[in-house]
Design an enzyme around this catalytic site. Sequence first.
Site, mmCIF file in Angstrom:
data_model
loop_
_atom_site.group_PDB
_atom_site.id
_atom_site.type_symbol
_atom_site.label_atom_id
_atom_site.label_comp_id
_atom_site.label_asym_id
_atom_site.label_seq_id
_atom_site.Cartn_x
_atom_site.Cartn_y
_atom_site.Cartn_z
ATOM 1 N N VAL A 283 3.756 3.980 -1.088
ATOM 2 C CA VAL A 283 4.073 4.637 -2.365
ATOM 3 C C VAL A 283 5.581 4.882 -2.488
ATOM 4 O O VAL A 283 6.043 5.519 -3.425
ATOM 5 C CB VAL A 283 3.285 5.970 -2.503
ATOM 6 C CG1 VAL A 283 1.791 5.671 -2.613
ATOM 7 C CG2 VAL A 283 3.567 6.930 -1.357
ATOM 8 N N THR B 98 0.327 -2.844 8.703
ATOM 9 C CA THR B 98 -0.843 -2.121 8.205
ATOM 10 C C THR B 98 -1.953 -2.177 9.243
ATOM 11 O O THR B 98 -2.166 -3.172 9.903
ATOM 12 C CB THR B 98 -1.340 -2.680 6.847
ATOM 13 O OG1 THR B 98 -2.508 -1.935 6.454
ATOM 14 C CG2 THR B 98 -1.661 -4.159 6.910
ATOM 15 N N GLN C 145 0.852 -1.191 0.000
ATOM 16 C CA GLN C 145 0.000 0.000 0.000
ATOM 17 C C GLN C 145 0.889 1.243 0.000
ATOM 18 O O GLN C 145 0.401 2.355 -0.133
ATOM 19 C CB GLN C 145 -0.881 0.027 1.261
ATOM 20 C CG GLN C 145 -1.802 -1.165 1.390
ATOM 21 C CD GLN C 145 -2.466 -1.197 2.752
ATOM 22 O OE1 GLN C 145 -3.492 -0.548 2.978
ATOM 23 N NE2 GLN C 145 -1.882 -1.945 3.685
ATOM 24 N N HIS D 192 -1.400 1.381 -4.367
ATOM 25 C CA HIS D 192 -1.745 2.805 -4.250
ATOM 26 C C HIS D 192 -0.776 3.710 -4.977
ATOM 27 O O HIS D 192 -0.661 4.884 -4.642
ATOM 28 C CB HIS D 192 -1.817 3.194 -2.760
ATOM 29 C CG HIS D 192 -2.919 2.474 -2.037
ATOM 30 N ND1 HIS D 192 -2.915 2.287 -0.674
ATOM 31 C CD2 HIS D 192 -4.034 1.856 -2.492
ATOM 32 C CE1 HIS D 192 -3.999 1.600 -0.333
ATOM 33 N NE2 HIS D 192 -4.690 1.325 -1.410
HETATM 34 C C1 BV8 Z 1 -11.836 3.225 -3.449
HETATM 35 C C2 BV8 Z 1 -1.829 6.617 -1.390
HETATM 36 C C3 BV8 Z 1 -13.807 3.432 -4.547
HETATM 37 C C4 BV8 Z 1 -1.769 8.085 -1.186
HETATM 38 C C5 BV8 Z 1 -3.627 5.785 0.052
HETATM 39 C C6 BV8 Z 1 -15.911 7.375 1.887
HETATM 40 C C7 BV8 Z 1 -15.564 8.159 0.796
HETATM 41 C C8 BV8 Z 1 -14.669 7.724 -0.182
HETATM 42 C C9 BV8 Z 1 -14.101 6.469 -0.061
HETATM 43 C C10 BV8 Z 1 -14.433 5.707 1.040
HETATM 44 C C11 BV8 Z 1 -15.327 6.131 2.009
HETATM 45 N N1 BV8 Z 1 -15.450 5.162 2.953
HETATM 46 C C12 BV8 Z 1 -14.655 4.130 2.612
HETATM 47 C C13 BV8 Z 1 -14.057 4.442 1.446
HETATM 48 C C14 BV8 Z 1 -13.133 3.623 0.719
HETATM 49 C C15 BV8 Z 1 -11.743 4.167 1.040
HETATM 50 C C16 BV8 Z 1 -11.359 3.690 2.425
HETATM 51 O O1 BV8 Z 1 -11.087 2.521 2.607
HETATM 52 N N2 BV8 Z 1 -11.373 4.608 3.398
HETATM 53 C C17 BV8 Z 1 -11.034 4.220 4.750
HETATM 54 C C18 BV8 Z 1 -10.282 5.364 5.437
HETATM 55 C C19 BV8 Z 1 -12.328 3.858 5.481
HETATM 56 N N3 BV8 Z 1 -10.884 3.599 0.041
HETATM 57 C C20 BV8 Z 1 -10.661 4.307 -1.083
HETATM 58 O O2 BV8 Z 1 -11.053 5.425 -1.278
HETATM 59 C C21 BV8 Z 1 -9.878 3.548 -2.148
HETATM 60 N N4 BV8 Z 1 -10.596 3.661 -3.374
HETATM 61 O O3 BV8 Z 1 -12.421 2.641 -2.593
HETATM 62 O O4 BV8 Z 1 -12.412 3.554 -4.610
HETATM 63 C C22 BV8 Z 1 -14.284 3.482 -5.896
HETATM 64 C C23 BV8 Z 1 -14.979 2.388 -6.366
HETATM 65 C C24 BV8 Z 1 -15.496 2.466 -7.610
HETATM 66 C C25 BV8 Z 1 -15.295 3.625 -8.382
HETATM 67 C C26 BV8 Z 1 -14.574 4.697 -7.890
HETATM 68 C C27 BV8 Z 1 -14.048 4.643 -6.645
HETATM 69 C C28 BV8 Z 1 -8.500 4.175 -2.337
HETATM 70 C C29 BV8 Z 1 -7.722 4.039 -1.059
HETATM 71 C C30 BV8 Z 1 -6.283 4.442 -1.338
HETATM 72 C C31 BV8 Z 1 -5.976 5.765 -0.668
HETATM 73 N N5 BV8 Z 1 -4.542 6.061 -0.834
HETATM 74 N N6 BV8 Z 1 -2.305 5.985 -0.167
HETATM 75 C C32 BV8 Z 1 -0.713 8.488 -0.205
HETATM 76 O O5 BV8 Z 1 0.084 7.642 0.257
HETATM 77 O O6 BV8 Z 1 -0.680 9.697 0.103
HETATM 78 S S1 BV8 Z 1 -4.101 5.096 1.507
HETATM 79 C C33 BV8 Z 1 -2.814 5.258 2.596
HETATM 80 O O7 BV8 Z 1 -3.373 5.138 3.871
HETATM 81 C C34 BV8 Z 1 -1.824 4.147 2.520
HETATM 82 O O8 BV8 Z 1 -1.547 3.770 1.199
HETATM 83 C C35 BV8 Z 1 -2.446 3.057 3.336
HETATM 84 O O9 BV8 Z 1 -3.251 2.246 2.547
HETATM 85 C C36 BV8 Z 1 -3.315 3.841 4.273
HETATM 86 C C37 BV8 Z 1 -2.683 3.867 5.626
HETATM 87 O O10 BV8 Z 1 -2.751 2.581 6.071
HETATM 88 P P1 BV8 Z 1 -1.464 1.813 6.594
HETATM 89 O O11 BV8 Z 1 -0.493 1.603 5.503
HETATM 90 O O12 BV8 Z 1 -2.024 0.638 7.281
HETATM 91 O O13 BV8 Z 1 -0.768 2.797 7.598
HETATM 92 P P2 BV8 Z 1 -1.287 3.212 9.030
HETATM 93 O O14 BV8 Z 1 -0.469 4.386 9.443
HETATM 94 O O15 BV8 Z 1 -2.781 3.303 9.007
HETATM 95 O O16 BV8 Z 1 -0.926 1.964 9.958
HETATM 96 C C38 BV8 Z 1 0.432 1.682 10.180
HETATM 97 C C39 BV8 Z 1 0.460 0.372 10.932
HETATM 98 O O17 BV8 Z 1 1.831 0.014 11.108
HETATM 99 C C40 BV8 Z 1 -0.146 0.451 12.311
HETATM 100 O O18 BV8 Z 1 -1.000 -0.657 12.516
HETATM 101 C C41 BV8 Z 1 1.061 0.377 13.259
HETATM 102 O O19 BV8 Z 1 0.765 -0.320 14.443
HETATM 103 C C42 BV8 Z 1 2.019 -0.424 12.422
HETATM 104 N N7 BV8 Z 1 3.443 -0.200 12.713
HETATM 105 C C43 BV8 Z 1 4.041 0.913 13.194
HETATM 106 N N8 BV8 Z 1 5.386 0.710 13.287
HETATM 107 C C44 BV8 Z 1 5.613 -0.559 12.829
HETATM 108 C C45 BV8 Z 1 4.386 -1.139 12.458
HETATM 109 N N9 BV8 Z 1 4.289 -2.387 11.984
HETATM 110 C C46 BV8 Z 1 5.423 -3.101 11.864
HETATM 111 N N10 BV8 Z 1 6.649 -2.616 12.196
HETATM 112 C C47 BV8 Z 1 6.778 -1.357 12.678
HETATM 113 N N11 BV8 Z 1 7.992 -0.889 13.017
#
Ligand code: BV8
Length: 263
Positions: free
Chosen positions: A106, A199, A104, A122
């Site tokens: 970039v 993630t 996920q 992504h």
């Molecule tokens: C889609 C690129 C639909 C950009 C990213 C309402 C309106 C609109 C959309 C939605 C909505 N409700 C739901 C949605 C769908 C939405 C979604 O899921 N929203 C969520 C918030 C509910 N998804 C989308 O919009 C996707 N598209 O659904 O399209 C559609 C369908 C048909 C037609 C048209 C459209 C697109 C989603 C992609 C968004 N882009 N990134 C950028 O990077 O700037 S998302 C971005 O955030 C990341 O890529 C990643 O996916 C996400 C963050 O998540 P994580 O990677 O998990 O990171 P996070 O910080 O959250 O967690 C880190 C973890 O690591 C933690 O658990 C922590 O404990 C752990 N950690 C920390 N240190 C360590 C560790 N683990 C191991 N070792 C360590 N040392």
Amino acid sequence: MHGPDLVRALQQAERVVVLTGAGASAESGIPTFRDALTGLWSRFDPARLATEEAFREDPELVWGWYEWRRVLMGRCAPNAGHAAIARMQQAVRERGGALDVVTQNVDDLHERAGTRGVIHLHGDIGSSRCADCGARRPPGDPHGEVPEGGRRAVPPRCPACGGPLRPEVVWFGEELPAAAWSRAATAARAADVLLSVGTSSTVYPAASLPRFALESGARVVQVNPHPTGLEAIADDDLRGRAGSVLPALADAAFGPSGADFQR
Ligand code: BV8
Ligand code: ZN
């Protein structure tokens, strides 16, 4: 810590999928999204900024944020977790199996650690395209001025139509690249073992992949210092950082890395 049956499952697996999120790059110095809300990016809310609306409304703020992240990522190096994943891919390939990394993230840290065929769900911050006509700008082109931490920056203009360039990443509300998603979903459904690393499993459709693997009978393993909810359905919950858990797992399943032999 990992048990002997997980080690055996990895040793016997024909097909392994490693799904990574921001936590896989955390030990390289790239803030995760969750930390961002408290840490370095606290004044930038990714959920708000990683959208086309935010870019149209204030292209300089969004472009500046990405340019700053791109420069930061360029300064970071892959960590021991990325290296262990590349080592596992090599070991599985040598046995005639396949290990697919679906990220996920970039950044290009998996590629720089030697992993091949990385599936970027992504997108890739190193590339950009015209927000109006879609003309791609080949990666590696200088992206114009490079802002200090989070300063605004004017997005370069498209040489073809004069429109503003945008990062080649998938914003919220945007569809994932069809080929990447289909490769990832197919790999998850065919997996014998799926490792979900770093993630929060909150963003869809990426967060559905462990379920696809489970439904197809795969062993699902979480690697994360914190609970995410996935542990409720995962077979193994390795509570720890990617940079220490993954090298230990790779050593146990595929023998110590060359570096250890030199010790
Ligand atoms: C889609 C690129 C639909 C950009 C990213 C309402 C309106 C609109 C959309 C939605 C909505 N409700 C739901 C949605 C769908 C939405 C979604 O899921 N929203 C969520 C918030 C509910 N998804 C989308 O919009 C996707 N598209 O659904 O399209 C559609 C369908 C048909 C037609 C048209 C459209 C697109 C989603 C992609 C968004 N882009 N990134 C950028 O990077 O700037 S998302 C971005 O955030 C990341 O890529 C990643 O996916 C996400 C963050 O998540 P994580 O990677 O998990 O990171 P996070 O910080 O959250 O967690 C880190 C973890 O690591 C933690 O658990 C922590 O404990 C752990 N950690 C920390 N240190 C360590 C560790 N683990 C191991 N070792 C360590 N040392
Ligand atoms: Zn254009």
